[in-house]
Design a protein around this motif. Structure first.
Motif, PDB file in Angstrom:
ATOM      1  N   THR A 294       0.362  -1.396  -0.221  1.00 21.32           N
ATOM      2  CA  THR A 294      -0.147   0.095   0.046  1.00 21.32           C
ATOM      3  C   THR A 294       0.612   1.436  -0.328  1.00 21.32           C
ATOM      4  OG1 THR A 294      -0.102  -0.102   2.279  1.00 21.32           O
ATOM      5  CG2 THR A 294      -1.498  -1.046   1.075  1.00 21.32           C
TER       6      THR A 294
ATOM      7  N   GLU B  76      -2.359  -1.459  -5.851  1.00 21.60           N
ATOM      8  CA  GLU B  76      -3.843  -2.350  -5.210  1.00 21.60           C
ATOM      9  C   GLU B  76      -3.532  -3.176  -4.154  1.00 21.60           C
ATOM     10  OE1 GLU B  76      -8.137  -2.511  -6.889  1.00 21.60           O
ATOM     11  OE2 GLU B  76      -7.070  -2.283  -7.784  1.00 21.60           O
TER      12      GLU B  76
ATOM     13  N   SER C 147      -9.178  -7.662  -2.623  1.00 21.99           N
ATOM     14  CA  SER C 147     -10.006  -9.881  -1.704  1.00 21.99           C
ATOM     15  C   SER C 147      -9.221 -10.676  -2.001  1.00 21.99           C
ATOM     16  CB  SER C 147     -10.966  -9.487  -0.981  1.00 21.99           C
ATOM     17  OG  SER C 147     -10.917 -10.294  -0.628  1.00 21.99           O
TER      18      SER C 147
ATOM     19  N   LYS D 121     -13.365  -8.760   3.097  1.00 21.46           N
ATOM     20  CA  LYS D 121     -13.193  -6.932   2.976  1.00 21.46           C
ATOM     21  C   LYS D 121     -12.865  -6.357   4.761  1.00 21.46           C
ATOM     22  CE  LYS D 121     -15.710  -3.405   0.324  1.00 21.46           C
ATOM     23  NZ  LYS D 121     -15.982  -2.462   1.357  1.00 21.46           N
ATOM     24  N   GLN D 122     -13.356  -6.544   5.198  1.00 23.62           N
ATOM     25  CA  GLN D 122     -13.534  -5.356   6.458  1.00 23.62           C
ATOM     26  C   GLN D 122     -12.390  -6.146   6.661  1.00 23.62           C
ATOM     27  OE1 GLN D 122     -17.269  -7.274   7.989  1.00 23.62           O
ATOM     28  NE2 GLN D 122     -18.125  -5.115   8.431  1.00 23.62           N
TER      29      GLN D 122
ATOM     30  N   GLU E 194      -9.176  -3.949   5.063  1.00 23.78           N
ATOM     31  CA  GLU E 194      -8.986  -3.306   5.765  1.00 23.78           C
ATOM     32  C   GLU E 194      -8.521  -2.479   6.609  1.00 23.78           C
ATOM     33  OE1 GLU E 194     -13.196  -1.738   2.414  1.00 23.78           O
ATOM     34  OE2 GLU E 194     -13.404  -1.655   4.423  1.00 23.78           O
ATOM     35  N   GLU E 195      -9.433  -3.436   7.947  1.00 25.85           N
ATOM     36  CA  GLU E 195      -8.663  -3.374   9.077  1.00 25.85           C
ATOM     37  C   GLU E 195      -7.056  -3.261   8.876  1.00 25.85           C
ATOM     38  OE1 GLU E 195      -8.254  -6.015  13.012  1.00 25.85           O
ATOM     39  OE2 GLU E 195     -10.330  -5.787  12.272  1.00 25.85           O
TER      40      GLU E 195
ATOM     41  N   SER F 265      -4.661  -3.208   6.634  1.00 22.38           N
ATOM     42  CA  SER F 265      -4.576  -2.469   5.364  1.00 22.38           C
ATOM     43  C   SER F 265      -4.454  -0.663   5.542  1.00 22.38           C
ATOM     44  CB  SER F 265      -4.479  -2.630   4.066  1.00 22.38           C
ATOM     45  OG  SER F 265      -6.111  -2.309   3.792  1.00 22.38           O
TER      46      SER F 265
ATOM     47  N   LYS G 289      -6.464   0.392   4.099  1.00 21.75           N
ATOM     48  CA  LYS G 289      -7.412   1.254   2.659  1.00 21.75           C
ATOM     49  C   LYS G 289      -8.610   0.211   2.540  1.00 21.75           C
ATOM     50  CE  LYS G 289      -3.428   3.229   2.101  1.00 21.75           C
ATOM     51  NZ  LYS G 289      -3.382   4.618   1.600  1.00 21.75           N
ATOM     52  N   GLU G 290      -9.355   1.715   1.714  1.00 21.24           N
ATOM     53  CA  GLU G 290     -10.254   0.798   1.375  1.00 21.24           C
ATOM     54  C   GLU G 290     -10.253  -0.245   0.448  1.00 21.24           C
ATOM     55  OE1 GLU G 290     -14.896   2.316  -0.832  1.00 21.24           O
ATOM     56  OE2 GLU G 290     -13.030   3.774  -0.638  1.00 21.24           O
ATOM     57  N   ILE G 291     -10.985  -1.546   0.115  1.00 23.11           N
ATOM     58  CA  ILE G 291     -10.707  -2.756  -0.376  1.00 23.11           C
ATOM     59  C   ILE G 291     -12.703  -2.353  -1.788  1.00 23.11           C
ATOM     60  CG2 ILE G 291     -10.608  -5.483  -0.574  1.00 23.11           C
ATOM     61  CD1 ILE G 291      -7.999  -3.641   0.610  1.00 23.11           C
TER      62      ILE G 291
ATOM     63  N   TYR H  84     -18.333  -4.214  -2.506  1.00 19.80           N
ATOM     64  CA  TYR H  84     -17.301  -4.252  -3.623  1.00 19.80           C
ATOM     65  C   TYR H  84     -17.987  -4.001  -4.849  1.00 19.80           C
ATOM     66  CZ  TYR H  84     -14.820  -8.205  -1.469  1.00 19.80           C
ATOM     67  OH  TYR H  84     -14.134  -8.612  -0.252  1.00 19.80           O
TER      68      TYR H  84
END
Length: 261
Positions: free
Chosen positions: A68, A73, A76, A93-94, A97-98, A100, A102-104, A125
């Motif tokens: 990142t 990018e 998942s 996904k969650q 995101e936790e 990194s 970053k938004e997945i 997604y």
């Protein structure tokens, strides 16, 4: 745009060939391959997309940060590589995101298997890249699916690139086994037709897989792995950048260029 993507995961593929491999070795082999990939991308200033399982991500926090921090990018690849439940779509996904920060927005099913598009949409997604629109015995029978991107259930579907007309797949296995000049010809033909190239690989391909007793891989899987794979990938990138002058980018960058309908 050239879309390089890498499915980074616990290296469980030997199980498909009747071999056992410890979890520690699964992580260490994929870790070594991921480092080799990142080194190549840094060397040639190329951005790519990494589809990562939660299991692998939890064991390589430093590499997730490197991915990142250097502008790649993260997407998942599920929670586990060898187990799937619909709830894993949102959970992975969650958790990514936790881990990194970053938004997945992207998903790819393990082994490019089918996944319910409505469940992909429900999990939040933006895109799904789980389709290999070709025919491979006992694996894929997707001639009836669009060869290029399309929308389904409000999710952008981004199939892996296959050639025009006869849909020859340009995925990792072709890259290992075709003469490099032939692969380049097919890749160039596909890019000119579609105006993009979506090709994917795995970290373990960038490690030495020649030990048949350990991994059980047939020749077509272990061909051109390790140092040979690194050399071939560098050759392809240099050719695409210098000779063809094709731009590279992440899938997220690419979809931002797609006109809204």
């Amino acid at each position: 745009m050239v879309l390089l993507s890498f499915d980074i995961e616990e290296f469980d593929m030997p199980f498909e060939y009747g071999k056992t491999i410890s979890f520690e070795d699964q992580i260490s082999i994929s870790r070594a391959g991921t480092i080799a990939i990142l080194d190549i991308l840094d060397k040639y200033e190329v951005k790519a997309t990494f589809f990562c399982t939660v299991t692998f991500a939890e064991n390589i926090p430093d590499l997730i940060k490197r991915i990142t921090d250097t502008g790649h990018e993260l997407a998942s690849h599920g929670y586990y590589h060898s187990d799937f439940k619909p709830e894993h779509l949102l959970q992975s996904k969650q958790k990514l995101e936790e881990l990194s920060g970053k938004e997945i927005i992207g998903y790819r099913m393990a082994r490019m298997m089918p996944v319910d598009e409505k469940e992909i949409e429900k999990a939040g997604y933006t895109y799904n890249s789980s389709i290999n629109p070709t025919y491979l015995p006992s694996r894929y029978n997707n001639f009836g699916i669009s060869r290029t991107y399309f929308i389904k259930d409000n999710v952008l579907q981004l199939p892996a690139s296959v050639s025009p007309l006869f849909r020859f797949p340009l995925f990792w296995l072709s890259f290992h086994n075709l003469p490099l000049a032939m692969y380049k010809t097919l890749a160039n033909w596909t890019y000119k037709k579609d105006n993009y190239l979506n090709i994917y690989f795995h970290p373990w391909e960038f490690t030495d897989l020649d030990d048949f007793e350990r991994f059980g891989f047939p020749g077509y899987v272990r061909k051109n792995t390790g140092a040979k794979m690194i050399q071939r990938m560098e050759n392809l990138i240099v050719w695409l950048k210098a000779k063809k002058k094709y731009p590279f980018g992440t899938i997220q960058q690419f979809i931002s260029t797609i006109p809204k309908k």
